[in-house]
Motif scaffolding. Sequence first.
Motif, mmCIF file in Angstrom:
data_model
loop_
_atom_site.group_PDB
_atom_site.id
_atom_site.type_symbol
_atom_site.label_atom_id
_atom_site.label_comp_id
_atom_site.label_asym_id
_atom_site.label_seq_id
_atom_site.Cartn_x
_atom_site.Cartn_y
_atom_site.Cartn_z
ATOM 1 N N LEU A 71 2.923 -1.144 4.161
ATOM 2 C CA LEU A 71 2.625 0.237 3.752
ATOM 3 C C LEU A 71 3.876 1.097 3.778
ATOM 4 C CD1 LEU A 71 -0.438 2.298 4.890
ATOM 5 C CD2 LEU A 71 1.837 3.274 5.130
ATOM 6 N N SER A 72 3.929 2.047 2.840
ATOM 7 C CA SER A 72 4.973 3.073 2.830
ATOM 8 C C SER A 72 4.368 4.396 2.405
ATOM 9 C CB SER A 72 6.127 2.683 1.900
ATOM 10 O OG SER A 72 5.664 2.470 0.586
ATOM 11 N N ASN B 83 7.146 1.973 12.617
ATOM 12 C CA ASN B 83 6.419 2.923 11.786
ATOM 13 C C ASN B 83 6.672 2.629 10.308
ATOM 14 O OD1 ASN B 83 5.444 4.287 14.029
ATOM 15 N ND2 ASN B 83 7.123 5.763 14.031
ATOM 16 N N PRO B 84 5.698 2.918 9.452
ATOM 17 C CA PRO B 84 5.903 2.721 8.010
ATOM 18 C C PRO B 84 7.067 3.568 7.504
ATOM 19 C CG PRO B 84 3.577 3.055 8.499
ATOM 20 C CD PRO B 84 4.325 3.359 9.760
ATOM 21 N N PRO B 85 7.803 3.064 6.523
ATOM 22 C CA PRO B 85 8.913 3.850 5.964
ATOM 23 C C PRO B 85 8.409 5.043 5.161
ATOM 24 C CG PRO B 85 8.604 1.832 4.718
ATOM 25 C CD PRO B 85 7.696 1.731 5.908
ATOM 26 N N ILE B 86 9.205 6.100 5.140
ATOM 27 C CA ILE B 86 8.871 7.327 4.421
ATOM 28 C C ILE B 86 9.994 7.644 3.445
ATOM 29 C CG2 ILE B 86 8.491 9.825 4.649
ATOM 30 C CD1 ILE B 86 7.323 9.251 7.437
ATOM 31 N N PHE C 101 0.876 -1.174 0.000
ATOM 32 C CA PHE C 101 0.000 0.000 0.000
ATOM 33 C C PHE C 101 0.909 1.218 0.000
ATOM 34 C CE2 PHE C 101 -2.344 3.511 1.649
ATOM 35 C CZ PHE C 101 -3.698 3.271 1.484
ATOM 36 N N LEU C 102 0.704 2.112 -0.965
ATOM 37 C CA LEU C 102 1.497 3.339 -1.039
ATOM 38 C C LEU C 102 0.597 4.545 -0.820
ATOM 39 C CD1 LEU C 102 4.212 4.773 -1.678
ATOM 40 C CD2 LEU C 102 3.420 4.924 -4.045
#
Length: 526
Positions: free
Chosen positions: A250-251, A330-333, A172-173
């Motif tokens: 997700l990212s 936490n999701p990567p950014i 999921f982006l």
Amino acid sequence: MYWSGDVFGVEGTTSRKSILEQSTMECGIQDFYKDKVVFLTGATGFLGKVIIEKLLRATDVKRIYAMARPKRNLDIQARFQAWQEDPLFEVLLKSKPLALQRVSTIAGDCIEHDLGISIKDRQLLASEVQIFIHGAATVRFNEPLSVALSINTRATKLMLQLAKEMKHLEAFLHISSAFSNCPVFHIEERFYPELLSLDSEKILAMSEMVGPKIIDNMSSVLVGTFPNTYTYTKALAEDVILREAGDLPLSVIRPAIIVASYKEPVCGWIDNLYGPITLIYGVAHGVVRLFICNKKASCSVVPVDYCANMALASIWKTAKKDTVRKLKDNPPIYTLAPSKTNLLSNPDFEMYTLSHRQDFPINNMIWYPFIHTVPKPWLYPIAAFFYHTIPGYIFDLILRLAGKKPRLVNIYRKIHINFATIQHFLLHNWEFETNSVDKLRSLMSIEERQMYNFDMKALDWKEYWKTALFGMRLYLGKEAPTKESLEAGRRLLKRLKLLHYGFVTVLLFVAGFLLWSLLKFIIGYY
């Protein structure tokens, strides 16, 4: 293993890195997308169309479900059929004439409480989708808070709920913005919940309780240090991601201001008048002659094809089995912005705006293109009165005498409102950490770094703006790149240049005469 910040510890760095590189080479980006089913929101937007084109041209995706809403009396299917004539898809359709048949439309609207997606379509998505790209958003800075909350924040929460229903989801982006946390001026690739006076859950609950009118009246209090409702609601959307992503693969990507394409699929493609292109377009027509900016700051823009490439690469990275995210992480950014070693300063942006006026002149210029800048907000209205308002009234008077409808004064009113809206971004400077993006590129093969290029360190700004100005003339101005059209523009440019400098000479003579008369009067008086 979850990847964010430092990928590996001290021990085993070499061996782990070699394993990852080997895995990356075995299943690169193209192999990953083969036979995948993708769901994309914001499909008809500027970036959305480029992502779809890139997926169809550079991968073998099985199906793309594109969510869109009817607009301007065109149903959804008609909007997508119009893509057959869009220059963006010309290269694709020459090599793959039936490529757009792999795009299926999904009726939906982010402002609706159920996203406007039918039960049948929801079941279809839940059973088939493997890649979810959420890019739908309202990008208007002055959008009423209630509307921006519905589209940018609440819809993100609903999209996460939809994603959790998808049985085969691999990635999921969420497409955010580099300016989603702009109250701080050094932005790292992390979440910033501390910038919000109330978290997303409380804000959304409040909006449901009190209704849109009250929320809009509370806008200035709730938005706080954010410069507009867009950045505020995008920050809230990131807070939604932080709170409700759960164990989704997700990212988040944070692109800076997205502008015309650099090289893919065609040079300089653009279909909107947002961001810096609005300014350049006005300057090219001889309409905009003045704007406000901090000359010590830099201009944070990225080509749309670079943004699409990074989006696809980050999805590939998120879905890799060796980077499955733990629930506590936490999701990567990933932030895409000009590299610290290759910044675009505001003075350079100003220079590039004018550097190719001789190469790509607009045929319906009303004056010779030039631009002056003022550094202070209080000075802009005064200078704009002389640079814009007075010439606007003169031009409209000429139109009236010619029996035509006056329009320039009204255009200048809109321009000044627009400049007031973006003034915060013209006067301040941001530094963006891009470590995750740099590491993402290092995991790609040499071939795929070229095929999915988003290397902002190597971007040639001078060459880029040449292509962007060419594209602006062609795709926004709808002026053919023929020799005859360009020569006609150059002849007009030459005439307007003579007129401009003649007018400036007269003004200087008049000013000099008045100053001499004043000095003569003062000397004679004493």
